[in-house]
Design an enzyme around this catalytic site. Structure first.
Site, PDB file in Angstrom:
ATOM      1  N   ALA A  13       0.820  -1.221   0.000  1.00 20.44           N
ATOM      2  CA  ALA A  13       0.000   0.000   0.000  1.00 20.44           C
ATOM      3  C   ALA A  13       0.850   1.266   0.000  1.00 20.44           C
ATOM      4  CB  ALA A  13      -0.937   0.000   1.209  1.00 20.44           C
ATOM      5  N   GLN A  15       4.035   3.914  -1.594  1.00 17.78           N
ATOM      6  CA  GLN A  15       4.162   4.606  -2.884  1.00 17.78           C
ATOM      7  C   GLN A  15       4.803   3.750  -3.961  1.00 17.78           C
ATOM      8  OE1 GLN A  15       6.091   8.345  -3.465  1.00 17.78           O
ATOM      9  NE2 GLN A  15       7.719   7.699  -2.081  1.00 17.78           N
ATOM     10  N   ASN A 107      14.794  -2.683  11.106  1.00 13.57           N
ATOM     11  CA  ASN A 107      14.688  -3.435   9.858  1.00 13.57           C
ATOM     12  C   ASN A 107      15.180  -4.866  10.011  1.00 13.57           C
ATOM     13  OD1 ASN A 107      13.434  -1.895   7.654  1.00 13.57           O
ATOM     14  ND2 ASN A 107      14.908  -0.363   8.344  1.00 13.57           N
ATOM     15  N   VAL A 131      13.972  -4.318  -1.896  1.00  6.85           N
ATOM     16  CA  VAL A 131      13.988  -2.905  -2.291  1.00  6.85           C
ATOM     17  C   VAL A 131      14.074  -2.013  -1.053  1.00  6.85           C
ATOM     18  CG1 VAL A 131      12.634  -1.081  -3.433  1.00  6.85           C
ATOM     19  CG2 VAL A 131      12.661  -3.400  -4.390  1.00  6.85           C
ATOM     20  N   ASP A 161      20.177   2.631  -9.345  1.00  7.97           N
ATOM     21  CA  ASP A 161      21.471   3.310  -9.487  1.00  7.97           C
ATOM     22  C   ASP A 161      22.032   3.077 -10.888  1.00  7.97           C
ATOM     23  OD1 ASP A 161      21.830   3.899  -6.437  1.00  7.97           O
ATOM     24  OD2 ASP A 161      21.334   1.788  -6.579  1.00  7.97           O
ATOM     25  N   HIS A 189      23.658  -0.058  -2.174  1.00  5.11           N
ATOM     26  CA  HIS A 189      22.681   0.941  -2.628  1.00  5.11           C
ATOM     27  C   HIS A 189      22.677   2.078  -1.611  1.00  5.11           C
ATOM     28  CE1 HIS A 189      19.174   3.089  -3.868  1.00  5.11           C
ATOM     29  NE2 HIS A 189      18.617   2.880  -2.703  1.00  5.11           N
TER      30      HIS A 189
HETATM   31  P1  NAX Z   1       6.201   4.016   1.766  1.00  8.31           P
HETATM   32  O1  NAX Z   1       6.415   4.463   3.160  1.00  8.31           O
HETATM   33  O2  NAX Z   1       5.330   4.808   0.855  1.00  8.31           O
HETATM   34  O3  NAX Z   1       5.611   2.539   1.778  1.00  8.31           O
HETATM   35  C1  NAX Z   1       6.155   1.521   2.550  1.00  8.31           C
HETATM   36  C2  NAX Z   1       5.024   0.601   2.917  1.00  8.31           C
HETATM   37  O4  NAX Z   1       5.580  -0.531   3.556  1.00  8.31           O
HETATM   38  C3  NAX Z   1       4.018   1.227   3.908  1.00  8.31           C
HETATM   39  O5  NAX Z   1       2.724   1.097   3.362  1.00  8.31           O
HETATM   40  C4  NAX Z   1       4.216   0.396   5.175  1.00  8.31           C
HETATM   41  O6  NAX Z   1       3.018   0.218   5.879  1.00  8.31           O
HETATM   42  C5  NAX Z   1       4.728  -0.908   4.607  1.00  8.31           C
HETATM   43  N1  NAX Z   1       5.491  -1.718   5.556  1.00  8.31           N
HETATM   44  C6  NAX Z   1       6.352  -1.313   6.515  1.00  8.31           C
HETATM   45  N2  NAX Z   1       6.811  -2.353   7.221  1.00  8.31           N
HETATM   46  C7  NAX Z   1       6.260  -3.455   6.668  1.00  8.31           C
HETATM   47  C8  NAX Z   1       6.341  -4.829   6.974  1.00  8.31           C
HETATM   48  N3  NAX Z   1       7.102  -5.270   7.982  1.00  8.31           N
HETATM   49  N4  NAX Z   1       5.644  -5.693   6.204  1.00  8.31           N
HETATM   50  C9  NAX Z   1       4.868  -5.252   5.207  1.00  8.31           C
HETATM   51  N5  NAX Z   1       4.730  -3.940   4.892  1.00  8.31           N
HETATM   52  C10 NAX Z   1       5.428  -3.065   5.605  1.00  8.31           C
HETATM   53  O7  NAX Z   1       7.668   3.814   1.157  1.00  8.31           O
HETATM   54  P2  NAX Z   1       8.088   3.662  -0.375  1.00  8.31           P
HETATM   55  O8  NAX Z   1       8.347   4.993  -0.948  1.00  8.31           O
HETATM   56  O9  NAX Z   1       7.147   2.750  -1.067  1.00  8.31           O
HETATM   57  O10 NAX Z   1       9.525   2.969  -0.214  1.00  8.31           O
HETATM   58  C11 NAX Z   1       9.650   1.670   0.293  1.00  8.31           C
HETATM   59  C12 NAX Z   1      11.106   1.346   0.599  1.00  8.31           C
HETATM   60  O11 NAX Z   1      11.897   1.409  -0.577  1.00  8.31           O
HETATM   61  C13 NAX Z   1      11.764   2.291   1.584  1.00  8.31           C
HETATM   62  O12 NAX Z   1      12.498   1.533   2.520  1.00  8.31           O
HETATM   63  C14 NAX Z   1      12.700   3.107   0.721  1.00  8.31           C
HETATM   64  O13 NAX Z   1      13.795   3.602   1.441  1.00  8.31           O
HETATM   65  C15 NAX Z   1      13.112   2.074  -0.295  1.00  8.31           C
HETATM   66  N6  NAX Z   1      13.713   2.539  -1.556  1.00  8.31           N
HETATM   67  C16 NAX Z   1      14.692   1.781  -2.106  1.00  8.31           C
HETATM   68  C17 NAX Z   1      15.283   2.095  -3.315  1.00  8.31           C
HETATM   69  C18 NAX Z   1      16.338   1.220  -3.908  1.00  8.31           C
HETATM   70  O14 NAX Z   1      16.876   1.596  -4.963  1.00  8.31           O
HETATM   71  N7  NAX Z   1      16.719   0.072  -3.347  1.00  8.31           N
HETATM   72  C19 NAX Z   1      14.906   3.319  -4.035  1.00  8.31           C
HETATM   73  C20 NAX Z   1      13.583   3.850  -3.651  1.00  8.31           C
HETATM   74  C21 NAX Z   1      13.236   3.756  -2.191  1.00  8.31           C
HETATM   75  O15 NAX Z   1      13.800   4.852  -1.511  1.00  8.31           O
END
Ligand code: NAX
Length: 327
Positions: A13, A15, A107, A131, A161, A189
């Site tokens: 759910a 972004q 985490n 991710v 990246d 990353h």
């Molecule tokens: P959001 O905060 O919009 O969405 C994260 C969702 O994960 C939330 O809906 C939350 O309720 C849910 N969530 C949290 N803990 C959970 C769990 N234990 N089990 C299931 N769901 C859980 O973040 P968003 O922008 O979607 O980014 C998600 C992650 O991607 C972040 O950690 C962000 O730092 C990381 N990214 C990684 C990137 C990469 O290149 N590896 C780039 C983009 C992004 O920054």
């Protein structure tokens, strides 16, 4: 027609989830002939579960012919049942006043639980992409928590990246991004990643000769790629989502369907290549075929590159040591 495969997505759910699920369901990840069942995981929190239901309503309203089923879950033991692919997007973001070690610990808890669940209930061939940040270390934790699954099934996303580096090189050289080959991103990353265009070519011509400017590499290119995430937040007020989802699609599609001889970057557990200690979840150049990746080995590493690789490796080792007592 093909038998449906199961695709689990966590943080469904969020972004990135919103930019990702529709593309998986439309066949952009696993092919236009491959039906999928989405097994979606969110935290038990009422608001998150309700938002997840909303996303599922929209997925229904797309009437995707390849979407063979859809489930909402709050427990990884259910979400990962028999799953063939797992995209671990959800993670604990850094809150106000939260120290790096608190973030790692929060985490570690999530990815230990999810690794254990994958170990127990996922397909033995599950392909896992992490991710959620810190992506490499979270992938490392999940891998270590799933001892009955092959190590090679666990990967971290460096593809954003990689794609960022490609676009910067295309702009600098005035060439088409699709004509650039043999880009590499080494390491973590994080801003320490080392985007390396020493081997890159455009229509067979070396990019290095087209640029031939070590100062640009060091002072412009590497900081631009390394700090791109922060630049997006600054501009958009939100972190990268569509480009992150796109990179996740690229990573999984190439892993599942193969790249031929094309190089891509994946964060994978080292087998000792390039002096990176075994199991370190590190960005390497790979080619893929028949659902397996192979490291492009034996590339020459010059002094500057070795320094950069050491730097990103050191950061990763510190992260891993920071969670060692939790595993
Ligand atoms: P959001 O905060 O919009 O969405 C994260 C969702 O994960 C939330 O809906 C939350 O309720 C849910 N969530 C949290 N803990 C959970 C769990 N234990 N089990 C299931 N769901 C859980 O973040 P968003 O922008 O979607 O980014 C998600 C992650 O991607 C972040 O950690 C962000 O730092 C990381 N990214 C990684 C990137 C990469 O290149 N590896 C780039 C983009 C992004 O920054």
């Amino acid at each position: 027609s093909k038998k449906p495969v199961r695709v689990a997505v966590t943080g469904a759910a969020g972004q990135i989830g919103y930019a990702l699920l529709f593309r998986i369901a439309s066949g952009e990840m696993l092919g236009k002939d491959q039906p999928v069942i989405l097994q979606l995981l969110e935290i038990p929190d009422e608001k998150a579960q309700k938002a997840l239901k909303g996303v599922m309503m929209e997925l229904e309203d797309c009437a995707f012919p390849l979407l063979a089923g859809m489930e909402a879950h709050s427990d990884p033991m259910n979400a990962f049942k028999d799953t063939d692919y797992a995209l671990l997007v959800g993670a604990r973001p850094r809150g106000p006043g939260m120290e790096r070690k608190d973030l790692l610990a929060a985490n570690a808890q999530i990815f230990t639980a999810q690794g254990k669940a994958l170990d127990k209930v996922a397909s033995r061939n599950v392909k896992v992409l992490v991710v959620g940040n810190p992506a490499n270390t979270n992938a490392y934790i999940a891998m270590k928590s799933a001892p009955s699954l092959p190590r090679k099934n666990f990967t971290a996303m460096l593809r954003l990246d990689h794609n960022r580096a490609l676009s910067q090189i295309a702009a600098k050289t005035g060439t088409a991004v699709g004509d650039i080959e043999k880009m590499v991103v080494w390491g973590n990353h994080s801003p320490t990643m080392y985007a390396d265009y020493r081997f890159a070519t455009v229509n067979g011509k070396p990019v290095k000769d087209m640029i031939n400017d070590q100062a640009w590499n060091k002072d412009v290119f590497l900081p631009t790629v390394g700090k791109r995430g922060a630049a997006i937040i600054e501009a958009r007020g939100l972190s990268s989502a569509a480009s992150a989802a796109n990179a996740a699609i690229d990573h999984m599609r190439d892993w599942a369907l193969g790249t031929g001889s094309k190089w891509v970057t994946m964060g994978i557990p080292s087998d000792g290549q390039y002096g990176i200690p075994k199991d370190t979840m590190f960005g390497f150049p790979v080619t893929t075929a028949n659902g397996e990746y192979t490291v492009v080995d034996g590339l020459p590493i010059d002094e500057f590159s070795q320094e950069r690789i050491n730097l990103t490796l050191k950061e990763l080792q510190e992260e891993q040591q920071g969670v060692a007592h939790l595993l």
